[in-house]
Write a protein that holds these residues in place. Structure first.
Motif, PDB file in Angstrom:
ATOM      1  N   PHE A 128       0.839  -1.206   0.000  1.00  0.00           N
ATOM      2  CA  PHE A 128       0.000   0.000   0.000  1.00  0.00           C
ATOM      3  C   PHE A 128       0.868   1.249   0.000  1.00  0.00           C
ATOM      4  N   VAL A 129       0.638   2.117  -0.955  1.00  0.00           N
ATOM      5  CA  VAL A 129       1.261   3.437  -0.923  1.00  0.00           C
ATOM      6  C   VAL A 129       0.686   4.199   0.267  1.00  0.00           C
ATOM      7  N   GLU A 130       1.560   4.865   1.004  1.00  0.00           N
ATOM      8  CA  GLU A 130       1.088   5.726   2.092  1.00  0.00           C
ATOM      9  C   GLU A 130       2.015   6.937   2.201  1.00  0.00           C
ATOM     10  N   GLN A 131       1.425   8.083   2.467  1.00  0.00           N
ATOM     11  CA  GLN A 131       2.206   9.289   2.771  1.00  0.00           C
ATOM     12  C   GLN A 131       1.454  10.031   3.867  1.00  0.00           C
ATOM     13  N   ASP A 132       2.001  10.000   5.074  1.00  0.00           N
ATOM     14  CA  ASP A 132       1.317  10.551   6.241  1.00  0.00           C
ATOM     15  C   ASP A 132       1.027  12.047   6.110  1.00  0.00           C
ATOM     16  N   MET A 133       1.997  12.774   5.548  1.00  0.00           N
ATOM     17  CA  MET A 133       1.842  14.216   5.312  1.00  0.00           C
ATOM     18  C   MET A 133       2.349  14.515   3.909  1.00  0.00           C
ATOM     19  N   SER A 134       1.659  15.430   3.226  1.00  0.00           N
ATOM     20  CA  SER A 134       2.017  15.695   1.831  1.00  0.00           C
ATOM     21  C   SER A 134       2.625  17.076   1.613  1.00  0.00           C
ATOM     22  N   TRP A 135       2.817  17.850   2.699  1.00  0.00           N
ATOM     23  CA  TRP A 135       3.516  19.127   2.668  1.00  0.00           C
ATOM     24  C   TRP A 135       2.908  20.113   1.670  1.00  0.00           C
ATOM     25  N   ASP A 136       3.657  20.470   0.625  1.00  0.00           N
ATOM     26  CA  ASP A 136       3.181  21.506  -0.294  1.00  0.00           C
ATOM     27  C   ASP A 136       2.286  20.960  -1.401  1.00  0.00           C
ATOM     28  N   LYS A 137       2.059  19.660  -1.396  1.00  0.00           N
ATOM     29  CA  LYS A 137       1.187  19.048  -2.390  1.00  0.00           C
ATOM     30  C   LYS A 137      -0.090  18.562  -1.716  1.00  0.00           C
ATOM     31  N   LYS A 138      -1.140  18.394  -2.495  1.00  0.00           N
ATOM     32  CA  LYS A 138      -2.380  17.861  -1.964  1.00  0.00           C
ATOM     33  C   LYS A 138      -2.326  16.336  -1.960  1.00  0.00           C
ATOM     34  N   PRO A 139      -2.965  15.688  -0.979  1.00  0.00           N
ATOM     35  CA  PRO A 139      -2.954  14.226  -0.921  1.00  0.00           C
ATOM     36  C   PRO A 139      -3.413  13.558  -2.214  1.00  0.00           C
ATOM     37  N   LEU A 140      -4.436  14.128  -2.858  1.00  0.00           N
ATOM     38  CA  LEU A 140      -4.926  13.524  -4.095  1.00  0.00           C
ATOM     39  C   LEU A 140      -3.939  13.710  -5.245  1.00  0.00           C
ATOM     40  N   GLU A 141      -3.002  14.628  -5.087  1.00  0.00           N
ATOM     41  CA  GLU A 141      -1.932  14.779  -6.078  1.00  0.00           C
ATOM     42  C   GLU A 141      -0.822  13.763  -5.827  1.00  0.00           C
ATOM     43  N   VAL A 142      -0.451  13.584  -4.564  1.00  0.00           N
ATOM     44  CA  VAL A 142       0.681  12.694  -4.280  1.00  0.00           C
ATOM     45  C   VAL A 142       0.345  11.238  -4.571  1.00  0.00           C
ATOM     46  N   ILE A 143      -0.934  10.856  -4.472  1.00  0.00           N
ATOM     47  CA  ILE A 143      -1.250   9.449  -4.767  1.00  0.00           C
ATOM     48  C   ILE A 143      -1.081   9.153  -6.257  1.00  0.00           C
ATOM     49  N   VAL A 144      -1.283  10.166  -7.103  1.00  0.00           N
ATOM     50  CA  VAL A 144      -1.054   9.996  -8.544  1.00  0.00           C
ATOM     51  C   VAL A 144       0.447   9.910  -8.823  1.00  0.00           C
ATOM     52  N   ILE A 145       1.216  10.799  -8.212  1.00  0.00           N
ATOM     53  CA  ILE A 145       2.671  10.791  -8.381  1.00  0.00           C
ATOM     54  C   ILE A 145       3.252   9.458  -7.907  1.00  0.00           C
ATOM     55  N   SER A 146       2.777   8.991  -6.763  1.00  0.00           N
ATOM     56  CA  SER A 146       3.291   7.738  -6.208  1.00  0.00           C
ATOM     57  C   SER A 146       2.941   6.541  -7.077  1.00  0.00           C
ATOM     58  N   HIS A 147       1.754   6.553  -7.674  1.00  0.00           N
ATOM     59  CA  HIS A 147       1.378   5.429  -8.535  1.00  0.00           C
ATOM     60  C   HIS A 147       2.280   5.374  -9.762  1.00  0.00           C
ATOM     61  N   GLU A 148       2.631   6.539 -10.296  1.00  0.00           N
ATOM     62  CA  GLU A 148       3.566   6.571 -11.408  1.00  0.00           C
ATOM     63  C   GLU A 148       4.932   6.068 -10.949  1.00  0.00           C
ATOM     64  N   GLY A 149       5.294   6.414  -9.716  1.00  0.00           N
ATOM     65  CA  GLY A 149       6.551   5.926  -9.157  1.00  0.00           C
ATOM     66  C   GLY A 149       6.580   4.412  -9.042  1.00  0.00           C
ATOM     67  N   LEU A 150       5.464   3.830  -8.665  1.00  0.00           N
ATOM     68  CA  LEU A 150       5.379   2.371  -8.574  1.00  0.00           C
ATOM     69  C   LEU A 150       5.703   1.718  -9.913  1.00  0.00           C
ATOM     70  N   LYS A 151       5.138   2.284 -10.982  1.00  0.00           N
ATOM     71  CA  LYS A 151       5.377   1.745 -12.331  1.00  0.00           C
ATOM     72  C   LYS A 151       6.860   1.768 -12.675  1.00  0.00           C
ATOM     73  N   LYS A 152       7.514   2.893 -12.409  1.00  0.00           N
ATOM     74  CA  LYS A 152       8.926   3.050 -12.762  1.00  0.00           C
ATOM     75  C   LYS A 152       9.814   2.088 -11.973  1.00  0.00           C
ATOM     76  N   ILE A 153       9.429   1.841 -10.723  1.00  0.00           N
ATOM     77  CA  ILE A 153      10.232   0.957  -9.869  1.00  0.00           C
ATOM     78  C   ILE A 153      10.039  -0.504 -10.261  1.00  0.00           C
ATOM     79  N   GLY A 154       8.862  -0.848 -10.751  1.00  0.00           N
ATOM     80  CA  GLY A 154       8.604  -2.228 -11.166  1.00  0.00           C
ATOM     81  C   GLY A 154       7.550  -2.937 -10.332  1.00  0.00           C
ATOM     82  N   PHE A 155       6.830  -2.213  -9.494  1.00  0.00           N
ATOM     83  CA  PHE A 155       5.712  -2.807  -8.762  1.00  0.00           C
ATOM     84  C   PHE A 155       4.595  -3.147  -9.744  1.00  0.00           C
ATOM     85  N   ASP A 156       3.849  -4.177  -9.451  1.00  0.00           N
ATOM     86  CA  ASP A 156       2.684  -4.499 -10.277  1.00  0.00           C
ATOM     87  C   ASP A 156       1.564  -4.995  -9.396  1.00  0.00           C
TER      88      ASP A 156
END
Length: 291
Positions: free
Chosen positions: A263-291
């Motif tokens: 599960f992707v989790e980010q307790d605090m998102s600082w200067d970004k909105k939570p709904l923005e960071v979940i999109v960024i993180s999902h793209e990160g998962l792809k690049k790393i090789g998670f499926d």
């Protein structure tokens, strides 16, 4: 006229079928999980609308963190399950920090009704968790023996109901306590994997100065789920792929870990909105090789 109506009906049926097919294909393309704690404020404002956005961001399953008075985010357990499934999402895990030996049976029944597999305890329960606001450090009071016994008792109840109990770590469990004991080691060595296993939060393990892979190798098969959470140069939470945790190295050892869900989790998102960071993180998962 009858032929005209039949033709129009066929067109309508075809349009609906194509729509359902598109939704089905989109759901099949989705992968990975989101810990809804990341979007907790959004869930509090508009749970269903937020879940729509979670599905749109590409996630396939979720971990809840919003149970209160028999409901998940204001929804009855069966309603919560049904709504998730209508969006192509699967309820897989839930954090149940409020569990006690007295209310465990009811909580387990509700988790079961919601179609959730993993009953996850996020901190030492029943008043054992401590937090110092001055130093912003977490810890626990009471004995490790009592802690392990509580987990085992609840774990046996979960196992009897067809659920799996996991304990979720922060950083203090990987550090020696006042008695010279490393809490996570004690729990791993003094609980039965039939009843108690673990959700590894990769950020907090790293924060504690421990190596996730070393734990997988020493205690193979015990870490059934992960929280995939990155760390920036200042040691703060970051979107997956934008920090310095070597997820690729960790991911190679998923079988040794025993990991079946993450599960992707980010307790605090600082200067970004939570709904923005979940999109960024999902793209990160792809690049790393998670499926």
């Amino acid at each position: 006229m009858n032929r005209f109506l039949a033709k129009q009906g066929l067109i309508l049926f075809s349009s609906l079928s194509m729509g359902f097919l598109a939704i089905s294909c989109k759901a099949q393309d989705n992968f990975g999980g989101l810990a809804l704690y990341t979007v907790r404020d959004n869930m509090g404002e508009d749970a269903k609308g937020t879940l729509d956005k979670v599905a749109e961001a590409g996630y396939a399953y979720v971990e809840a963190a919003g149970y209160n008075e028999g409901k998940f985010y204001g929804m009855e357990p069966a309603e919560f399950k049904a709504y998730l499934e209508s969006k192509g999402l699967k309820p897989v895990s839930t954090h149940m920090g409020m569990v006690t030996l007295e209310n465990a049976d009811q909580l387990i029944a509700d988790v079961k009704t919601a179609g959730i597999e993993f009953f996850t305890i996020p901190v030492p329960p029943m008043g054992m968790f401590t937090f110092d606001p001055d130093t912003r450090t977490m810890g626990m009071k009471g004995t490790m023996e009592d802690f392990a016994n509580v987990l085992t008792t609840i774990g046996k109840k979960c196992e009897a109901a067809g659920l799996k109990l996991l304990y979720h770590n922060h950083d203090f469990e990987f550090k020696e306590n006042a008695d010279g004991v490393v809490p996570i080691d004690y729990l791993l060595e003094n609980t039965d994997p039939k009843y108690v296993n673990f959700q590894m939060d990769l950020f907090w393990v790293t924060k504690a100065g421990a190596d996730p892979v070393a734990y997988f190798e020493k205690y193979p098969g015990r870490f059934k789920s992960w929280h995939v959470k990155d760390m920036d140069e200042e040691g703060k939470f970051a979107p997956v792929g934008e920090g310095n945790i070597d997820f690729g190295r960790i991911l190679k050892e998923k079988e040794t870990s025993g990991m079946v869900k993450y599960f992707v989790e980010q307790d605090m998102s600082w200067d970004k909105k939570p709904l923005e960071v979940i999109v960024i993180s999902h793209e990160g998962l792809k690049k790393i090789g998670f499926d």
